[in-house]
Design a protein around this motif. Sequence first.
Motif, PDB file in Angstrom:
ATOM      1  N   LEU A 176     -11.732   9.806 -39.295  1.00 20.98           N
ATOM      2  CA  LEU A 176     -11.060   9.088 -40.374  1.00 20.98           C
ATOM      3  C   LEU A 176     -11.672   7.716 -40.606  1.00 20.98           C
ATOM      4  N   ASP A 177     -12.154   7.073 -39.539  1.00 19.39           N
ATOM      5  CA  ASP A 177     -12.768   5.748 -39.684  1.00 19.39           C
ATOM      6  C   ASP A 177     -14.255   5.823 -40.056  1.00 19.39           C
ATOM      7  N   GLY A 178     -14.752   7.029 -40.335  1.00 13.25           N
ATOM      8  CA  GLY A 178     -16.130   7.196 -40.775  1.00 13.25           C
ATOM      9  C   GLY A 178     -17.130   7.461 -39.666  1.00 13.25           C
ATOM     10  N   ALA A 179     -16.683   7.503 -38.413  1.00 14.08           N
ATOM     11  CA  ALA A 179     -17.593   7.748 -37.297  1.00 14.08           C
ATOM     12  C   ALA A 179     -18.149   9.173 -37.372  1.00 14.08           C
ATOM     13  N   ASP A 180     -19.442   9.298 -37.123  1.00 14.76           N
ATOM     14  CA  ASP A 180     -20.122  10.591 -37.119  1.00 14.76           C
ATOM     15  C   ASP A 180     -19.819  11.297 -35.807  1.00 14.76           C
ATOM     16  N   LEU A 181     -19.214  12.474 -35.889  1.00 15.69           N
ATOM     17  CA  LEU A 181     -18.860  13.242 -34.693  1.00 15.69           C
ATOM     18  C   LEU A 181     -19.790  14.424 -34.478  1.00 15.69           C
TER      19      LEU A 181
ATOM     20  N   PRO B 192     -16.728  -0.952 -34.791  1.00 12.95           N
ATOM     21  CA  PRO B 192     -17.388  -0.488 -36.009  1.00 12.95           C
ATOM     22  C   PRO B 192     -18.906  -0.593 -35.967  1.00 12.95           C
ATOM     23  N   LYS B 193     -19.462  -1.466 -35.132  1.00 17.84           N
ATOM     24  CA  LYS B 193     -20.919  -1.629 -35.063  1.00 17.84           C
ATOM     25  C   LYS B 193     -21.580  -0.544 -34.227  1.00 17.84           C
ATOM     26  N   THR B 194     -21.001  -0.222 -33.074  1.00 22.38           N
ATOM     27  CA  THR B 194     -21.631   0.734 -32.173  1.00 22.38           C
ATOM     28  C   THR B 194     -21.001   2.118 -32.221  1.00 22.38           C
ATOM     29  N   GLY B 195     -19.769   2.234 -32.698  1.00 21.72           N
ATOM     30  CA  GLY B 195     -19.083   3.518 -32.717  1.00 21.72           C
ATOM     31  C   GLY B 195     -18.441   3.878 -31.391  1.00 21.72           C
TER      32      GLY B 195
ATOM     33  N   VAL C 166      -3.791  -3.822 -24.864  1.00 22.08           N
ATOM     34  CA  VAL C 166      -4.762  -4.674 -25.546  1.00 22.08           C
ATOM     35  C   VAL C 166      -6.118  -4.031 -25.310  1.00 22.08           C
ATOM     36  N   TYR C 167      -6.946  -3.964 -26.356  1.00 21.79           N
ATOM     37  CA  TYR C 167      -8.239  -3.301 -26.248  1.00 21.79           C
ATOM     38  C   TYR C 167      -9.351  -4.330 -26.219  1.00 21.79           C
ATOM     39  N   LEU C 168     -10.161  -4.271 -25.169  1.00 22.56           N
ATOM     40  CA  LEU C 168     -11.267  -5.203 -24.989  1.00 22.56           C
ATOM     41  C   LEU C 168     -12.529  -4.457 -24.588  1.00 22.56           C
ATOM     42  N   GLY C 169     -13.661  -4.878 -25.096  1.00 21.02           N
ATOM     43  CA  GLY C 169     -14.936  -4.321 -24.652  1.00 21.02           C
ATOM     44  C   GLY C 169     -15.045  -2.832 -24.819  1.00 21.02           C
ATOM     45  N   GLN C 170     -16.073  -2.240 -24.176  1.00 20.97           N
ATOM     46  CA  GLN C 170     -16.246  -0.795 -24.228  1.00 20.97           C
ATOM     47  C   GLN C 170     -15.833  -0.138 -22.949  1.00 20.97           C
TER      48      GLN C 170
END
Length: 95
Positions: free
Chosen positions: A41-46, A71-74, A91-95
């Motif tokens: 839905l957010d446009g990420a290629d799966l 959004p930059k790395t997916g 809370v979401y931080l980093g990868q």
Amino acid sequence: MFDRMPEPTHPVHDDYGREIGAVQAVALGRHKATFWQARALDGADLGSHADRNDAHAAIRLDWSLGRPRNPKTGQRYRPVHAGLDAGIAPVYLGQ
């Protein structure tokens, strides 16, 4: 000029009828074999899948992870909690 028109996208829905992504037939490779491109839905290629059901499954799996994506790395952000029973949203931080 164009040898064929692009195929239409087909929406993928969750169990509650909400749209969670889309699949589209694409011709890939030298022999132009038909594959199904899955997009979140957010446009990420799966990825491209040989079977439409596999493309649907990739979108459903991605939706079940439920974490925001950079959004930059997916890549998905990892959740950071104050504790298991903190009673607050993660809370979401980093990868």
